[in-house]
Design a protein around this motif. Structure first.
Motif, PDB file in Angstrom:
ATOM      1  N   THR A 168       0.799  -1.112   0.045  1.00 15.68           N
ATOM      2  CA  THR A 168       0.015   0.148   0.170  1.00 15.68           C
ATOM      3  C   THR A 168       0.763   1.321   0.063  1.00 15.68           C
ATOM      4  N   VAL A 169       1.923   1.155   0.881  1.00 11.80           N
ATOM      5  CA  VAL A 169       2.914   2.210   0.956  1.00 11.80           C
ATOM      6  C   VAL A 169       3.502   2.709  -0.548  1.00 11.80           C
ATOM      7  N   ALA A 170       4.125   1.629  -1.075  1.00 10.78           N
ATOM      8  CA  ALA A 170       4.790   1.429  -2.281  1.00 10.78           C
ATOM      9  C   ALA A 170       3.678   1.994  -3.266  1.00 10.78           C
ATOM     10  N   ASP A 171       2.583   1.571  -3.236  1.00 15.44           N
ATOM     11  CA  ASP A 171       1.497   1.876  -4.361  1.00 15.44           C
ATOM     12  C   ASP A 171       1.514   3.441  -4.445  1.00 15.44           C
ATOM     13  N   HIS A 172       1.572   4.198  -3.196  1.00 14.36           N
ATOM     14  CA  HIS A 172       1.431   5.653  -3.204  1.00 14.36           C
ATOM     15  C   HIS A 172       2.764   6.427  -3.285  1.00 14.36           C
ATOM     16  N   LEU A 173       3.694   5.655  -3.291  1.00 16.10           N
ATOM     17  CA  LEU A 173       5.111   6.387  -3.537  1.00 16.10           C
ATOM     18  C   LEU A 173       5.593   5.703  -4.503  1.00 16.10           C
ATOM     19  N   SER A 174       6.795   6.260  -4.866  1.00  7.73           N
ATOM     20  CA  SER A 174       7.604   5.665  -6.173  1.00  7.73           C
ATOM     21  C   SER A 174       9.134   5.583  -5.864  1.00  7.73           C
TER      22      SER A 174
ATOM     23  N   THR B 278      12.965   4.574  -5.070  1.00  6.00           N
ATOM     24  CA  THR B 278      13.605   4.223  -3.956  1.00  6.00           C
ATOM     25  C   THR B 278      13.048   4.635  -2.604  1.00  6.00           C
ATOM     26  N   PHE B 279      12.285   5.749  -2.639  1.00  8.48           N
ATOM     27  CA  PHE B 279      11.783   6.404  -1.560  1.00  8.48           C
ATOM     28  C   PHE B 279      10.740   5.516  -1.010  1.00  8.48           C
ATOM     29  N   GLY B 280       9.722   4.849  -2.060  1.00 14.50           N
ATOM     30  CA  GLY B 280       8.603   4.262  -1.727  1.00 14.50           C
ATOM     31  C   GLY B 280       9.179   2.901  -1.371  1.00 14.50           C
ATOM     32  N   LEU B 281      10.173   2.338  -1.865  1.00 12.83           N
ATOM     33  CA  LEU B 281      10.668   1.048  -1.302  1.00 12.83           C
ATOM     34  C   LEU B 281      11.145   1.030   0.028  1.00 12.83           C
ATOM     35  N   VAL B 282      11.754   1.996   0.418  1.00 12.72           N
ATOM     36  CA  VAL B 282      12.409   2.222   1.762  1.00 12.72           C
ATOM     37  C   VAL B 282      11.204   2.385   2.720  1.00 12.72           C
ATOM     38  N   GLY B 283      10.125   3.353   2.059  1.00 12.04           N
ATOM     39  CA  GLY B 283       9.005   3.486   3.155  1.00 12.04           C
ATOM     40  C   GLY B 283       8.129   2.179   3.132  1.00 12.04           C
ATOM     41  N   SER B 284       7.962   1.353   2.210  1.00 11.88           N
ATOM     42  CA  SER B 284       7.394   0.105   2.182  1.00 11.88           C
ATOM     43  C   SER B 284       8.131  -0.599   3.304  1.00 11.88           C
ATOM     44  N   LEU B 285       9.509  -0.839   3.271  1.00 10.41           N
ATOM     45  CA  LEU B 285       9.880  -1.738   4.118  1.00 10.41           C
ATOM     46  C   LEU B 285       9.871  -1.302   5.715  1.00 10.41           C
ATOM     47  N   LEU B 286       9.977  -0.039   5.793  1.00  6.39           N
ATOM     48  CA  LEU B 286       9.814   0.282   7.078  1.00  6.39           C
ATOM     49  C   LEU B 286       8.246   0.157   7.809  1.00  6.39           C
ATOM     50  N   ALA B 287       7.299   0.359   6.781  1.00  8.14           N
ATOM     51  CA  ALA B 287       5.764   0.080   7.171  1.00  8.14           C
ATOM     52  C   ALA B 287       5.499  -1.051   7.331  1.00  8.14           C
ATOM     53  N   GLY B 288       6.323  -2.029   6.456  1.00  6.72           N
ATOM     54  CA  GLY B 288       6.071  -3.511   6.985  1.00  6.72           C
ATOM     55  C   GLY B 288       6.501  -4.217   8.298  1.00  6.72           C
ATOM     56  N   ILE B 289       7.788  -3.586   8.534  1.00 10.43           N
ATOM     57  CA  ILE B 289       8.328  -3.841   9.688  1.00 10.43           C
ATOM     58  C   ILE B 289       7.320  -3.210  10.871  1.00 10.43           C
ATOM     59  N   ALA B 290       7.003  -2.056  10.550  1.00 11.69           N
ATOM     60  CA  ALA B 290       6.163  -1.385  11.833  1.00 11.69           C
ATOM     61  C   ALA B 290       4.895  -2.237  11.971  1.00 11.69           C
TER      62      ALA B 290
END
Length: 289
Positions: free
Chosen positions: A52-58, A60-72
């Motif tokens: 969901t995070v990666a779908d709204h961002l694009s 490398t920023f989206g990748l890092v955000g998705s990893l952090l969101a998944g962990i959280a």
């Protein structure tokens, strides 16, 4: 040679995923004596939140955000599960199993109700969607990301459990809960932390599995959980290093067997598990222990 390199890289990529899931299982079962069948659901939650995070961002920023969101997400759901479901059932292993099995069935159904039953495609950043030339073989870049993160987690967990005060408290609480409590240490907080740590690893695995296969679906966690249990049995509950070695063995054996015959991959893992369990029943003289 190129085929061997590709099989090995794919096997190590799978091993990284198995380790990420199994490390959390191993910690929770080995340190807390809780068999958590909802762990696969934490993987699925991490995958969908990350997607969901990666779908709204694009990029490398989206990748890092998705990893952090998944962990959280994995850590939060695991901590809530320990507080609301597991904590009232300590000392009642059968009830724990039934509760976590039910939760493991309910969460994927909830994810399906929210995001639908169809797989959601995961678009990789340009630099991660390519390949790396290794001895003439074009290995997908995402394999190296998985392996690098798994190695980093292995090092971090070993340092946490062996070199920090928090890790020592957790290990001491496993050995003698009453003594640790008498020293004024809240063992319940340590248990919650272990559960959250395992959930964080599972959530991270969910995101990386989505990157690995290029999509997420509600049943992702269930399929990974089966192999993660095999890895925990082979590596030994509570042993992070043993879990890592077992994950590598399972990943490589599965890939090499799949290359020999498309139907042998999963069967080879079962054969490996049976062989190890049989060997463990014998002492050094070869007689049953």
């Amino acid at each position: 040679m190129t085929t061997l390199v590709l099989l090995t890289a794919t096997g190590l990529g799978l091993a990284a995923l198995y380790f990420l899931v199994a490390s959390g299982l191993s910690l929770i079962f080995g340190l807390m004596d809780v068999l958590n069948f909802a762990h696969g659901a934490f993987v699925s939650i991490g995958g969908y939140v990350g997607w969901t995070v990666a779908d709204h961002l694009s990029g490398t920023f989206g990748l890092v955000g998705s990893l952090l969101a998944g962990i959280a997400a994995g850590a939060a759901v695991a901590a809530a599960t320990e507080l609301a479901v597991i904590r009232p059932l300590y000392g009642r292993p059968l009830d724990q199993v039934l509760a976590t099995v039910g939760l493991g069935l309910a969460i994927p159904a909830l994810l399906q109700a929210i995001w639908g039953a169809d797989s959601r495609t995961w678009l990789l950043p340009g630099w991660l969607a390519g390949t790396v030339n290794v001895a003439g073989a074009h290995v997908p870049t995402v394999r190296f990301l998985l392996i690098g993160i798994a190695v980093a987690l292995l090092i971090a967990l070993r340092l946490l459990l062996g070199r920090t005060r928090a890790g020592l408290i957790v290990r001491a609480g496993v050995e003698d809960r009453e003594m640790v409590t008498a020293l004024g240490i809240d063992v319940r907080r340590a248990n919650s932390a272990v559960f959250a740590l395992g959930g964080a690893a599972a959530g991270l695995a969910g995101v990386l599995y989505g990157l690995y296969q290029g999509s997420v679906s509600p049943g992702d966690g269930t399929s990974l959980l089966v192999f993660a249990f095999v890895v925990v049995v082979l590596g030994g509950a509570g042993s992070i290093t043993g879990t890592a070695v077992a994950a590598i063995a399972v990943g490589l054996v599965q890939q090499y067997a799949d290359y020999a015959s498309a139907s042998l991959g999963d069967e080879s893992v079962v054969i490996l598990l049976a062989a190890v369990l049989l060997l463990r029943r014998r002492n050094l003289q070869g007689r049953p222990a």
